[in-house]
Design a protein around this motif. Structure first.
Motif, short mmCIF file in Angstrom:
data_model
loop_
_atom_site.label_atom_id
_atom_site.label_comp_id
_atom_site.label_asym_id
_atom_site.label_seq_id
_atom_site.Cartn_x
_atom_site.Cartn_y
_atom_site.Cartn_z
N ALA A 188 -79.04 76.60 72.91
CA ALA A 188 -79.76 77.85 72.61
C ALA A 188 -80.54 78.29 73.85
N SER A 230 -85.86 84.09 71.19
CA SER A 230 -86.78 83.55 70.17
C SER A 230 -87.02 82.07 70.38
N THR A 238 -74.71 73.88 70.18
CA THR A 238 -75.26 75.10 70.79
C THR A 238 -76.36 74.79 71.79
N GLN A 277 -90.49 87.32 64.47
CA GLN A 277 -89.50 88.34 64.17
C GLN A 277 -89.49 88.68 62.67
N PRO A 297 -79.37 90.19 74.78
CA PRO A 297 -78.70 90.54 73.53
C PRO A 297 -79.00 89.53 72.42
N ASN A 298 -78.53 89.81 71.21
CA ASN A 298 -78.72 88.87 70.10
C ASN A 298 -78.15 87.51 70.47
N GLY A 299 -78.91 86.47 70.16
CA GLY A 299 -78.42 85.12 70.39
C GLY A 299 -78.59 84.63 71.83
N ALA A 300 -79.27 85.41 72.67
CA ALA A 300 -79.44 85.02 74.09
C ALA A 300 -80.35 83.81 74.25
N GLY A 301 -81.24 83.59 73.28
CA GLY A 301 -82.16 82.46 73.36
C GLY A 301 -83.62 82.88 73.52
N1 LIG Z 1 -82.55 76.30 64.19
C1 LIG Z 1 -81.38 76.55 64.77
N2 LIG Z 1 -80.30 75.79 64.47
C2 LIG Z 1 -79.09 76.02 65.06
N3 LIG Z 1 -78.86 76.98 65.98
C3 LIG Z 1 -79.90 77.78 66.31
C4 LIG Z 1 -81.20 77.61 65.73
N4 LIG Z 1 -82.02 78.53 66.27
C5 LIG Z 1 -81.28 79.26 67.13
N5 LIG Z 1 -80.00 78.80 67.16
C6 LIG Z 1 -78.91 79.35 67.99
O1 LIG Z 1 -79.36 79.41 69.32
C7 LIG Z 1 -78.92 80.61 69.96
C8 LIG Z 1 -80.12 81.39 70.47
O2 LIG Z 1 -80.85 81.92 69.37
P1 LIG Z 1 -82.19 82.77 69.49
O3 LIG Z 1 -82.62 83.13 68.11
O4 LIG Z 1 -83.15 82.07 70.34
O5 LIG Z 1 -81.67 84.07 70.26
P2 LIG Z 1 -82.37 85.47 70.43
O6 LIG Z 1 -82.13 85.89 71.83
O7 LIG Z 1 -83.78 85.42 69.99
O8 LIG Z 1 -81.52 86.38 69.47
P3 LIG Z 1 -81.99 87.48 68.40
O9 LIG Z 1 -82.25 88.71 69.19
O10 LIG Z 1 -80.79 87.64 67.52
O11 LIG Z 1 -83.17 86.94 67.69
C9 LIG Z 1 -78.07 81.35 68.94
O12 LIG Z 1 -76.73 81.00 69.17
C10 LIG Z 1 -78.55 80.79 67.62
O13 LIG Z 1 -77.53 80.84 66.66
#
Ligand SMILES: Nc1ncnc2c1ncn2[C@@H]1O[C@H](COP(=O)(O)OP(=O)(O)OP(=O)(O)O)[C@@H](O)[C@H]1O
Length: 310
Positions: free
Chosen positions: A16, A41, A14, A81, A35-39
């Motif tokens: 991220a 966090s 991934t 979060q 959106p969720n999972g965009a990266g």
């Molecule tokens: N510690 C980790 N190990 C493996 N994959 C990770 C890890 N942290 C994040 N990911 C992956 O990286 C991608 C981005 O995650 P991230 O949590 O940064 O997204 P986000 O935009 O903050 O989403 P959300 O709104 O759901 O919190 C996702 O596909 C997630 O599954």
């Protein structure tokens, strides 16, 4: 003041975060929307030096923070979060605990706790156990914990997810107040575009680990300035009328939902006239035809082909 330079983080397969460049100026409220999972966090975890990037740099006042994160950390407040509180302690005991972590002395901490309880609107709940708090109150206390050491930059990671509307509006107003009255720089992540639209001076839109658009709200909405959107309303739609719209080569997109049809056309067309004419020719009764101003959600849809809350 704070910058991400080609910031990248991968976890096995991934990506991220994939080559993110962004800057944050003093006193701004920056929105990180996606959106969720965009990266989002992962990006703020790297910017706040909680996790190490795979490559790229985090610069604070033009200096790399990868080797000396401490320089930045003392200026940072992070509202994660996930709620990080002890539910068997009172609100006050929780803040005392965090104050000790920040190595604040007793007098300083007592004074600051009063201010913080007031900012987050929990003055009357100080001696109650956190396990009896609502989700919204816990969030507010979590924000309070991040404010104790008077940070100048605050990272807030989706602080309104899953809480009641009253607490949500309280948190949004608190963010504005911290920025206006205390001059705090704020980085706010959300997948609620209306929150980002309300709060932020500048916005970065993220998808699949990359920044796909950035700028002020007006600049971002301008991305769509070559198009205009009409919302047509009717009691019910005749097949012929919708087909006429779909067959028109100048129409970029048509979608029907209940008693509304949305039509996107190039801006320079006087399409209002055309809609009325088509309705006339197909005996379609209309209730209303409106031109819609683009929202950030429309921009997101345009750039990624999907809705923010997919
Ligand atoms: N510690 C980790 N190990 C493996 N994959 C990770 C890890 N942290 C994040 N990911 C992956 O990286 C991608 C981005 O995650 P991230 O949590 O940064 O997204 P986000 O935009 O903050 O989403 P959300 O709104 O759901 O919190 C996702 O596909 C997630 O599954």
């Amino acid at each position: 003041m704070l910058e991400a330079v080609d910031l990248t983080k991968h976890y096995k397969q991934t990506r991220a975060v994939d080559g993110v460049n962004l800057f944050i100026e003093k006193g701004e409220i920056i929105g990180l929307l996606g959106p969720n999972g965009a990266g989002k966090s992962t990006t703020i975890s790297m910017l706040s030096t909680l996790i190490q990037p795979s490559s790229g740099d985090v610069r604070y006042l033009n200096e790399s923070m990868l080797k000396h994160p401490q320089k930045l950390r003392e200026h940072l407040g992070v509202v994660p979060q996930e709620i990080a509180l002890y539910s068997d302690l009172t609100a006050r005991e929780n803040l005392e605990f965090f104050g000790k972590l920040y190595k604040m002395n007793k007098r300083e901490l007592t004074k600051r706790m009063e201010e913080v309880f007031q900012i987050v609107g929990l003055e009357n709940k100080q001696r109650e156990l956190v396990k009896h708090f609502s989700g919204g109150m816990k969030r507010r206390l979590n924000i309070g914990a991040a404010l104790l050491h008077q940070p100048s930059i605050m990272f807030m990671d989706e602080p309104t997810v899953g809480i009641d509307p009253q607490s949500r509006s309280y948190i949004l107003d608190t963010v504005k107040q911290l920025n206006r009255e205390h001059g705090m720089t704020i980085v706010y992540t959300s997948h609620y575009m209306e929150e980002v639209e309300y709060l932020c001076d500048r916005i970065y839109i993220m998808d699949q680990g990359k920044i796909i658009a950035s700028g002020t709200k007006a600049e971002i909405k301008n991305i769509l300035s070559s198009e205009q959107t009409f919302i047509i309303e009717a009691q019910s739609f005749k097949k012929e009328f919708v087909e006429r719209l779909m067959e028109d080569v100048s129409v970029r997109q048509v979608s029907e939902s209940g008693n509304k049809v949305t039509v996107i056309v190039p801006k320079d067309l006087n399409y209002f006239q055309t809609i009325i004419q088509m309705a006339d020719e197909t005996n379609q009764d209309l209730k209303a035809v409106e031109v819609q101003k683009p929202t950030l959600e429309d921009v997101f849809l345009h750039l990624t082909g999907k809705a923010l809350r997919d």
